[in-house]
Write a protein that holds these residues in place. Sequence first.
Motif, mmCIF file in Angstrom:
data_model
loop_
_atom_site.group_PDB
_atom_site.id
_atom_site.type_symbol
_atom_site.label_atom_id
_atom_site.label_comp_id
_atom_site.label_asym_id
_atom_site.label_seq_id
_atom_site.Cartn_x
_atom_site.Cartn_y
_atom_site.Cartn_z
ATOM 1 N N ILE A 13 0.826 -1.216 0.000
ATOM 2 C CA ILE A 13 0.000 0.000 0.000
ATOM 3 C C ILE A 13 0.855 1.259 0.000
ATOM 4 O O ILE A 13 0.549 2.240 -0.695
ATOM 5 C CB ILE A 13 -0.951 -0.005 1.213
ATOM 6 N N HIS A 14 1.917 1.303 0.782
ATOM 7 C CA HIS A 14 2.868 2.419 0.802
ATOM 8 C C HIS A 14 2.198 3.789 0.908
ATOM 9 O O HIS A 14 2.427 4.678 0.075
ATOM 10 C CB HIS A 14 3.759 2.376 -0.442
ATOM 11 N N GLY A 15 1.374 3.962 1.913
ATOM 12 C CA GLY A 15 0.818 5.282 2.170
ATOM 13 C C GLY A 15 -0.286 5.731 1.240
ATOM 14 O O GLY A 15 -0.734 6.879 1.328
ATOM 15 N N CYS A 16 -0.767 4.862 0.368
ATOM 16 C CA CYS A 16 -1.811 5.230 -0.598
ATOM 17 C C CYS A 16 -3.190 4.916 -0.010
ATOM 18 O O CYS A 16 -3.886 3.982 -0.448
ATOM 19 C CB CYS A 16 -1.604 4.496 -1.911
ATOM 20 N N ASN A 17 -3.581 5.689 0.982
ATOM 21 C CA ASN A 17 -4.819 5.399 1.693
ATOM 22 C C ASN A 17 -6.050 5.597 0.815
ATOM 23 O O ASN A 17 -7.050 4.886 0.965
ATOM 24 C CB ASN A 17 -4.928 6.255 2.951
ATOM 25 N N ALA A 18 -6.028 6.563 -0.089
ATOM 26 C CA ALA A 18 -7.181 6.781 -0.968
ATOM 27 C C ALA A 18 -7.431 5.552 -1.842
ATOM 28 O O ALA A 18 -8.579 5.116 -2.006
ATOM 29 C CB ALA A 18 -6.961 8.020 -1.833
ATOM 30 N N ARG A 19 -6.358 4.974 -2.382
ATOM 31 C CA ARG A 19 -6.515 3.752 -3.183
ATOM 32 C C ARG A 19 -6.983 2.582 -2.321
ATOM 33 O O ARG A 19 -7.807 1.772 -2.749
ATOM 34 C CB ARG A 19 -5.197 3.387 -3.874
ATOM 35 N N GLU A 54 -4.535 3.900 10.228
ATOM 36 C CA GLU A 54 -5.846 4.110 10.852
ATOM 37 C C GLU A 54 -6.920 3.272 10.166
ATOM 38 O O GLU A 54 -7.790 2.685 10.826
ATOM 39 C CB GLU A 54 -6.199 5.598 10.817
ATOM 40 N N THR A 55 -6.862 3.184 8.833
ATOM 41 C CA THR A 55 -7.811 2.332 8.099
ATOM 42 C C THR A 55 -7.649 0.874 8.501
ATOM 43 O O THR A 55 -8.639 0.149 8.712
ATOM 44 C CB THR A 55 -7.609 2.491 6.584
ATOM 45 N N LEU A 56 -6.407 0.417 8.629
ATOM 46 C CA LEU A 56 -6.156 -0.982 8.989
ATOM 47 C C LEU A 56 -6.583 -1.283 10.425
ATOM 48 O O LEU A 56 -7.126 -2.363 10.705
ATOM 49 C CB LEU A 56 -4.678 -1.315 8.793
ATOM 50 N N LEU A 57 -6.369 -0.332 11.330
ATOM 51 C CA LEU A 57 -6.813 -0.531 12.708
ATOM 52 C C LEU A 57 -8.335 -0.615 12.775
ATOM 53 O O LEU A 57 -8.893 -1.427 13.535
ATOM 54 C CB LEU A 57 -6.307 0.607 13.591
ATOM 55 N N ASP A 58 -9.014 0.207 11.990
ATOM 56 C CA ASP A 58 -10.473 0.137 11.947
ATOM 57 C C ASP A 58 -10.935 -1.219 11.418
ATOM 58 O O ASP A 58 -11.853 -1.834 11.979
ATOM 59 C CB ASP A 58 -11.020 1.262 11.069
ATOM 60 N N ASP A 119 0.186 5.494 20.374
ATOM 61 C CA ASP A 119 0.408 4.180 20.991
ATOM 62 C C ASP A 119 -0.213 3.056 20.181
ATOM 63 O O ASP A 119 0.386 1.990 20.021
ATOM 64 C CB ASP A 119 -0.156 4.158 22.418
ATOM 65 N N SER A 120 -1.424 3.271 19.670
ATOM 66 C CA SER A 120 -2.112 2.215 18.925
ATOM 67 C C SER A 120 -1.366 1.874 17.640
ATOM 68 O O SER A 120 -1.355 0.717 17.196
ATOM 69 C CB SER A 120 -3.550 2.618 18.605
ATOM 70 N N HIS A 121 -0.692 2.854 17.027
ATOM 71 C CA HIS A 121 0.059 2.611 15.799
ATOM 72 C C HIS A 121 1.351 1.856 16.098
ATOM 73 O O HIS A 121 1.749 0.969 15.333
ATOM 74 C CB HIS A 121 0.356 3.934 15.100
ATOM 75 N N ARG A 122 2.015 2.192 17.211
ATOM 76 C CA ARG A 122 3.214 1.432 17.613
ATOM 77 C C ARG A 122 2.840 -0.008 17.926
ATOM 78 O O ARG A 122 3.552 -0.943 17.555
ATOM 79 C CB ARG A 122 3.876 2.080 18.827
ATOM 80 N N GLU A 123 1.738 -0.203 18.629
ATOM 81 C CA GLU A 123 1.282 -1.567 18.952
ATOM 82 C C GLU A 123 0.987 -2.344 17.681
ATOM 83 O O GLU A 123 1.325 -3.537 17.575
ATOM 84 C CB GLU A 123 0.042 -1.493 19.838
ATOM 85 N N PHE A 124 0.373 -1.688 16.707
ATOM 86 C CA PHE A 124 0.053 -2.346 15.442
ATOM 87 C C PHE A 124 1.332 -2.833 14.762
ATOM 88 O O PHE A 124 1.424 -3.999 14.351
ATOM 89 C CB PHE A 124 -0.705 -1.385 14.529
ATOM 90 N N LEU A 125 2.326 -1.972 14.645
ATOM 91 C CA LEU A 125 3.580 -2.367 13.997
ATOM 92 C C LEU A 125 4.252 -3.524 14.735
ATOM 93 O O LEU A 125 4.806 -4.439 14.116
ATOM 94 C CB LEU A 125 4.529 -1.180 13.915
ATOM 95 N N GLY A 126 4.187 -3.506 16.054
ATOM 96 C CA GLY A 126 4.802 -4.568 16.827
ATOM 97 C C GLY A 126 4.076 -5.897 16.763
ATOM 98 O O GLY A 126 4.626 -6.933 17.137
ATOM 99 N N SER A 127 2.837 -5.878 16.278
ATOM 100 C CA SER A 127 2.026 -7.103 16.236
ATOM 101 C C SER A 127 2.080 -7.811 14.887
ATOM 102 O O SER A 127 1.476 -8.883 14.732
ATOM 103 C CB SER A 127 0.563 -6.761 16.551
#
Length: 225
Positions: A13-19, A54-58, A119-127
């Motif tokens: 995805i590389h930061g392409c949230n709109a796509r 944020e999209t992936l966490l949702d 914090d939620s983004h750091r946790e996501f990367l670590g998981s």
Amino acid sequence: MSTARRIFAIGDIHGCNARLTMLLERLPLDLEQDALVFLGDYVNRGPDSRGVIETLLDLRSRCPRAVFLMGNHEEMLLEYAADGDIDRLRLLHEMGVEATLASYGAAMRDLQGLSFLPDSHREFLGSLRMSWASGPYLFVHADACPLAGDAGTARKGHSPAADQLLASRRLAGETPTGSDQLVIFGHTAFATPLVRPDRIGIDTGAVYGNMLTALELPAMRFHHA
């Protein structure tokens, strides 16, 4: 995780949230019954890495069968945050980390320790997982054979072998995978999906202006945005 009705695998995805948002809207997805597998490289180069996470966490909160793999871009961020190695910083420059920092309103000095991340983004990367298997399929970011016996595990600390696997482009070549499963991978960008008897590559270079691709299994149907 019980067997999913269908699996949708999504490439780099590389930061392409709109796509990403557009692609998700186009998928005939049942969030309760289907599995979603993301192959890594969510950040860097593109304009909205923060929005992607944020999209992936949702999605993770709404899709019980969502699986998120580690890409070499996430691995490099985590390793630099852990050791501050100047060589990793140079590589992060080459990997377009400035775009990720800009999406968070952060500067290079905020990289070490990933202090710019919520914090939620750091946790996501670590998981993030190194690989994932389901029935006849093995999902990886870049390479497969040494991961085949570790297909259900999350990342556990630094491994030079893992670094090598996450950055390998061997699957783009002719060498057999050595796996009994069909390998679904990202990492190497193709103009259209690479389809071979033993592997399918679905990084189609969204960040370079091409399409973002999803593969629907077992139908072997591609979806694009």
